[in-house]
Design an enzyme around this catalytic site. Structure first.
Site, PDB file in Angstrom:
ATOM      1  N   ASN A  29      44.256  27.148  48.725  1.00  0.00           N
ATOM      2  CA  ASN A  29      45.388  27.919  48.222  1.00  0.00           C
ATOM      3  C   ASN A  29      45.634  29.051  49.221  1.00  0.00           C
ATOM      4  OD1 ASN A  29      47.159  29.576  46.862  1.00  0.00           O
ATOM      5  ND2 ASN A  29      45.697  30.202  45.281  1.00  0.00           N
ATOM      6  N   TRP A  30      46.733  28.931  49.963  1.00  0.00           N
ATOM      7  CA  TRP A  30      46.980  29.891  51.046  1.00  0.00           C
ATOM      8  C   TRP A  30      47.639  31.182  50.555  1.00  0.00           C
ATOM      9  CZ3 TRP A  30      49.068  26.234  55.521  1.00  0.00           C
ATOM     10  CH2 TRP A  30      48.034  25.356  55.883  1.00  0.00           C
ATOM     11  N   LYS A  31      47.973  31.230  49.282  1.00  0.00           N
ATOM     12  CA  LYS A  31      48.575  32.444  48.702  1.00  0.00           C
ATOM     13  C   LYS A  31      49.736  32.940  49.576  1.00  0.00           C
ATOM     14  CE  LYS A  31      44.206  33.294  46.483  1.00  0.00           C
ATOM     15  NZ  LYS A  31      43.335  34.212  45.779  1.00  0.00           N
ATOM     16  N   HIS A  87      47.817  30.047  38.035  1.00  0.00           N
ATOM     17  CA  HIS A  87      46.829  30.771  38.843  1.00  0.00           C
ATOM     18  C   HIS A  87      46.664  32.183  38.288  1.00  0.00           C
ATOM     19  CE1 HIS A  87      44.987  32.928  42.156  1.00  0.00           C
ATOM     20  NE2 HIS A  87      44.476  31.764  42.486  1.00  0.00           N
ATOM     21  N   GLU A  99      46.515  34.987  39.584  1.00  0.00           N
ATOM     22  CA  GLU A  99      47.427  36.016  40.123  1.00  0.00           C
ATOM     23  C   GLU A  99      48.798  35.923  39.469  1.00  0.00           C
ATOM     24  OE1 GLU A  99      46.552  34.997  44.177  1.00  0.00           O
ATOM     25  OE2 GLU A  99      44.539  35.810  43.856  1.00  0.00           O
ATOM     26  N   GLU A 137      38.639  29.117  37.443  1.00  0.00           N
ATOM     27  CA  GLU A 137      38.568  30.217  38.398  1.00  0.00           C
ATOM     28  C   GLU A 137      38.292  31.528  37.665  1.00  0.00           C
ATOM     29  OE1 GLU A 137      40.700  29.214  42.281  1.00  0.00           O
ATOM     30  OE2 GLU A 137      42.233  29.934  40.911  1.00  0.00           O
ATOM     31  N   GLY A 153      38.506  36.340  45.310  1.00  0.00           N
ATOM     32  CA  GLY A 153      38.746  37.295  46.380  1.00  0.00           C
ATOM     33  C   GLY A 153      37.772  38.470  46.380  1.00  0.00           C
ATOM     34  N   SER A 208      35.793  32.669  45.491  1.00  0.00           N
ATOM     35  CA  SER A 208      34.880  32.951  46.604  1.00  0.00           C
ATOM     36  C   SER A 208      34.048  31.742  47.025  1.00  0.00           C
ATOM     37  CB  SER A 208      33.981  34.153  46.275  1.00  0.00           C
ATOM     38  OG  SER A 208      34.780  35.308  46.065  1.00  0.00           O
ATOM     39  N   GLY A 223      40.505  29.981  48.330  1.00  0.00           N
ATOM     40  CA  GLY A 223      41.502  30.951  48.796  1.00  0.00           C
ATOM     41  C   GLY A 223      41.177  31.417  50.202  1.00  0.00           C
ATOM     42  N   GLY A 224      40.531  32.558  50.306  1.00  0.00           N
ATOM     43  CA  GLY A 224      40.261  33.183  51.603  1.00  0.00           C
ATOM     44  C   GLY A 224      39.685  32.250  52.660  1.00  0.00           C
TER      45      GLY A 224
HETATM   46  P1  PGA Z   1      39.177  33.025  46.833  1.00  0.00           P
HETATM   47  O1  PGA Z   1      40.467  32.577  45.989  1.00  0.00           O
HETATM   48  O2  PGA Z   1      38.535  31.764  47.343  1.00  0.00           O
HETATM   49  O3  PGA Z   1      39.711  33.890  47.961  1.00  0.00           O
HETATM   50  O4  PGA Z   1      38.282  33.770  45.914  1.00  0.00           O
HETATM   51  C1  PGA Z   1      40.436  31.464  45.142  1.00  0.00           C
HETATM   52  C2  PGA Z   1      41.767  31.278  44.451  1.00  0.00           C
HETATM   53  O5  PGA Z   1      42.400  32.289  44.090  1.00  0.00           O
HETATM   54  O6  PGA Z   1      42.236  30.146  44.244  1.00  0.00           O
END
Ligand code: PGA
Length: 251
Positions: free
Chosen positions: A10-12, A96, A98, A168, A174, A214, A235-236
């Site tokens: 997930n590149w956000k 998600h 966010e 999640e 994050g 993470s 994500g990251g």
């Molecule tokens: P993260 O994000 O790996 O940076 O914790 C995961 C996500 O939000 O899907």
């Protein structure tokens, strides 16, 4: 029941067009080397068309980070299933954390988006997860159960074959704080049992449940060794070709 492993990035709201296409090409090379698992990227909407074109013919899956519930209309800022299909996009993340916590999406909206995906032949990845406050108050399982029940409202057993779940924990996204493999497995097993109650055991056994929060090259192997963890939503660590490649090549 053998579930095909599924590693999704997930590149956000990261990467400009050129950067995104370059990373997608690198991930397509990774996915070509990983034929026994699904590998997906979810770039921003602005990069989807170029990435679909640049990776056409590869086995890389491409997903959107959200999806509208209507197919068209006066919905400023929204992107619909037919628009995504037109580009070659086959997947979409819905719910998600966010979207829920920064943009105020509730379970009812997430459910509508999920139906928007299913009705438009897009395969949804439904994200659920408790906050730190939920966990500390002992409400983890009630919160998750509500998110699943309301998120999957009016989804048929047949449609469940096209739904992927992602657990999640909000406190792990994050933050560098991964749920321990035991914590993650406990929740995944709970979610699978919940699906068995809502549908049937064989449907629950077939649904893939991804872990997110993470995920890194150094914890992916332990997470994937858990019986109910079928993949990862990253994500990251998905923003660098090297680290995502290692995650996709988990052993
Ligand atoms: P993260 O994000 O790996 O940076 O914790 C995961 C996500 O939000 O899907």
């Amino acid at each position: 029941m053998e579930r095909r492993p599924f590693i999704a990035g997930n590149w956000k709201m990261y990467l400009t067009l050129g950067e995104a296409v370059q990373l997608a090409q690198a991930v397509a090379a990774t996915s070509a080397a990983c034929m026994d698992r699904d590998v997906m990227v979810a770039p921003s909407f602005t990069s989807l068309a170029a990435i679909c074109a640049a990776t056409q013919g590869s086995n890389l899956l491409v997903g959107a980070q959200n999806i509208a519930w209507e197919s068209e209309g006066a919905f400023t800022g929204e992107i619909s299933a037919p628009m995504l299909k037109d580009l070659g996009v086959e997947w979409a993340i819905v719910g998600h954390s966010e979207r829920r916590h920064i943009f105020g999406e509730n379970n009812a909206m997430v459910n509508r988006r999920l139906h928007g995906a299913l009705n438009g032949s897009i395969q949804p990845i439904l994200c659920v997860g408790e906050t730190l406050a939920d966990r500390e108050a002992g409400n983890t399982f009630t919160v998750l159960e509500n998110q699943v029940r309301e998120g999957l409202a009016a989804v048929t057993g047949q449609q469940m074959a096209r739904v992927t779940l992602a657990y999640e924990p909000v406190w792990a996204i994050g933050t560098g704080k991964t749920a321990s493999k035991e914590q993650a497995q406990e929740v995944h097993a709970f979610l699978r049992q919940l699906l068995a109650n809502l549908y049937e055991k064989n449907i629950a056994e077939a649904v893939r449940i991804l872990y997110g929060g993470s995920v890194k090259p150094d914890n992916i192997d332990d997470l994937m060794a858990q019986p109910d963890i079928d993949g990862a939503l990253v994500g990251g660590a998905a923003l660098k070709a090297e680290s995502f490649d290692r995650i996709a090549r988990f052993t």
